[in-house]
Motif scaffolding. Structure first.
Motif, PDB file in Angstrom:
ATOM      1  N   UNK A   1      69.715  31.779  39.278  1.00 26.48           N
ATOM      2  CA  UNK A   1      69.197  30.982  40.491  1.00 26.48           C
ATOM      3  C   UNK A   1      67.968  31.629  40.718  1.00 26.48           C
ATOM      4  N   UNK A   2      67.230  30.507  41.652  1.00 32.38           N
ATOM      5  CA  UNK A   2      65.938  30.838  42.026  1.00 32.38           C
ATOM      6  C   UNK A   2      65.091  31.102  40.811  1.00 32.38           C
ATOM      7  N   UNK A   3      64.209  31.922  40.949  1.00 33.19           N
ATOM      8  CA  UNK A   3      63.193  32.300  39.677  1.00 33.19           C
ATOM      9  C   UNK A   3      63.919  32.389  38.322  1.00 33.19           C
ATOM     10  N   UNK A   4      65.172  32.725  38.447  1.00 35.43           N
ATOM     11  CA  UNK A   4      65.802  33.009  37.147  1.00 35.43           C
ATOM     12  C   UNK A   4      66.240  31.473  36.378  1.00 35.43           C
ATOM     13  N   UNK A   5      65.982  30.518  37.017  1.00 35.81           N
ATOM     14  CA  UNK A   5      66.168  29.083  36.490  1.00 35.81           C
ATOM     15  C   UNK A   5      65.027  28.859  35.434  1.00 35.81           C
ATOM     16  N   UNK A   6      63.751  29.620  35.678  1.00 34.34           N
ATOM     17  CA  UNK A   6      62.757  29.669  34.638  1.00 34.34           C
ATOM     18  C   UNK A   6      62.932  30.276  33.301  1.00 34.34           C
ATOM     19  N   UNK A   7      64.099  31.242  33.377  1.00 35.16           N
ATOM     20  CA  UNK A   7      64.664  31.900  32.282  1.00 35.16           C
ATOM     21  C   UNK A   7      65.612  30.781  31.682  1.00 35.16           C
ATOM     22  N   UNK A   8      66.483  30.006  32.311  1.00 29.22           N
ATOM     23  CA  UNK A   8      67.616  29.167  31.914  1.00 29.22           C
ATOM     24  C   UNK A   8      66.712  28.064  31.373  1.00 29.22           C
ATOM     25  N   UNK A   9      65.848  27.673  32.035  1.00 28.45           N
ATOM     26  CA  UNK A   9      64.977  26.559  31.373  1.00 28.45           C
ATOM     27  C   UNK A   9      64.025  26.901  30.010  1.00 28.45           C
TER      28      UNK A   9
END
Length: 306
Positions: A115-123
C-alpha cells in the motif's frame, strides 16, 4: 697516530608530567573541534542522499502516473474499518486482518498487502532483494539519517526487511489529502486516500468526516497532474522527537512538480506542539486536521495557522 674522538651526546630529558598533560589537553581540544565538524559533514552528505531518494521517487511517480491515468500511490493506511488517521502515512506493507485477502506474492504467513509507496514495489518500479544487507533500489525508501530509528530505519529489529514477508514502515511520510484548507478542529478533507487491511478490496476506501463510508466505496487516488506544486512526500513526520532523530533541524520535502528541498523544522513546530495535545493517530480521524495543517504549511513554505 690518530686517535678517535668520541662526540659527547647531550643527555635526553624525558617529558615531564606537566608537559604530557599539556599535550593531552591540546589533543582533546582538537578532537572537540574536529568531531562536530565531521558530524556536520556526515549529516550534510546524508541529507543530500535523502534528497536524491526523493528525486528518484519523483521519477517513479511520473512512470506510475503515465501508466495509471495520472494516479500516484500516496496516502495513508488503516488496519480497521472505522476511522482513518492521515498520520499513518509511512507503510510499504501491512499484515492483513483475519479473513481479508492478502497479496499472493507475499509470505510465507503472515501475509501482507502492499500500500502507499509500497505499490511502487508491487508495480516493479522498485525491487526488493530479500537480503537485509542489500535492498537494492528499495533503499530509496530509507533516509540514511534514519538508521538509528528502530521503527522507520532499514532492517531494524522492529522493522525487519523484506516487505513481502513483514510489515514495513519506510522513513518517509506521504500526503493523504489536499482539500482541507481551513484545517481547524472539527474540519475534514473530502479527498482522503486510505488503504485498509481489514476488507477484501485492495483499492483505497472512500472516507467522510474521518471515517470510512458504508457501504465501502472506492476512493480516487490523488493525481499527479492535479497536485501541481503541492508537497507530496517528506521525511517521516510522526512527531518532533522522531523528526529530530533524523535531520535534527529540518525535513526534506518532495513536491509534485519534481522539486525537492530542505524545510526548516520551525515551519511545523506549532503543529508538532498541537499533535501532543490532539493525537494525530486518533483512530476516529478526528484529529486529521493537525496533519492537514502540516501539509498545507509545506505547500506554502510558511506557517499558515495562528
Amino acid at each position: 697516530m690518530f686517535t678517535s674522538l668520541r662526540r659527547r651526546r647531550p643527555a635526553r630529558n624525558a617529558f615531564t608530567l606537566v608537559e604530557l598533560l599539556v599535550v593531552i589537553g591540546i589533543i582533546a581540544i582538537l578532537i572537540s573541534i574536529l568531531i562536530p565538524t565531521l558530524s556536520r559533514a556526515r549529516e550534510s552528505a546524508q541529507r543530500t542522499q535523502c534528497l536524491s531518494n526523493l528525486r528518484q521517487m519523483a521519477v517513479m511517480f511520473n512512470m506510475y502516473a503515465n501508466a495509471n491515468q495520472q494516479q500516484i500511490p500516496i496516502g495513508t493506511t488503516s488496519g480497521g474499518t472505522a476511522g482513518c488517521a492521515e498520520a499513518l502515512n509511512y507503510h510499504l506493507t501491512r499484515g492483513v486482518s483475519s479473513g481479508a485477502a492478502a497479496d499472493p506474492d507475499t509470505g510465507p504467513p503472515p501475509k501482507m498487502r502492499y500500500m502507499g509507496l509500497g505499490l511502487l514495489l508491487k508495480a516493479g518500479y522498485v525491487k526488493e532483494t530479500g537480503a537485509s544487507q542489500n535492498a537494492g533500489s528499495a533503499m530509496i525508501f530509507f533516509c540514511p539519517s534514519a538508521s538509528g530509528d528502530v521503527y522507520h530505519g532499514f532492517d531494524t529489529p522492529n522493522n525487519k526487511w523484506p516487505p513481502s514477508q513483514n510489515a514495513i514502515r519506510c522513513s518517509y511520510s506521504c500526503r493523504a489529502s489536499t482539500t482541507n484548507l481551513v484545517a481547524q478542529s472539527g474540519t475534514h478533507a473530502t479527498d482522503i486516500v486510505c488503504w485498509t487491511t481489514a476488507t477484501p478490496e485492495w483499492y483505497p476506501k472512500k472516507v467522510a468526516s474521518g471515517a470510512f463510508v458504508t457501504p465501502a466505496a472506492k476512493a480516487d487516488m490523488l493525481r499527479l497532474n492535479k497536485l501541481k506544486s503541492r508537497a507530496i512526500v517528506s521525511d517521516v513526520m510522526v512527531g518532533e522527537d522522531r523528526t529530530k532523530l533524523v535531520h535534527k533541524k529540518g525535513i526534506n520535502v518532495l513536491y509534485a512538480n519534481g522539486g525537492a528541498k530542505w524545510i526548516d523544522l520551525k515551519l511545523v513546530k506549532l503543529q508538532f506542539d498541537r499533535a501532543k495535545l490532539n493525537d494525530p493517530f486518533n483512530s476516529t480521524g478526528a484529529n486529521n486536521w493537525v496533519t492537514n495543517q502540516i501539509w498545507n504549511n509545506l505547500d506554502a513554505e510558511q506557517q499558515l495557522y495562528p
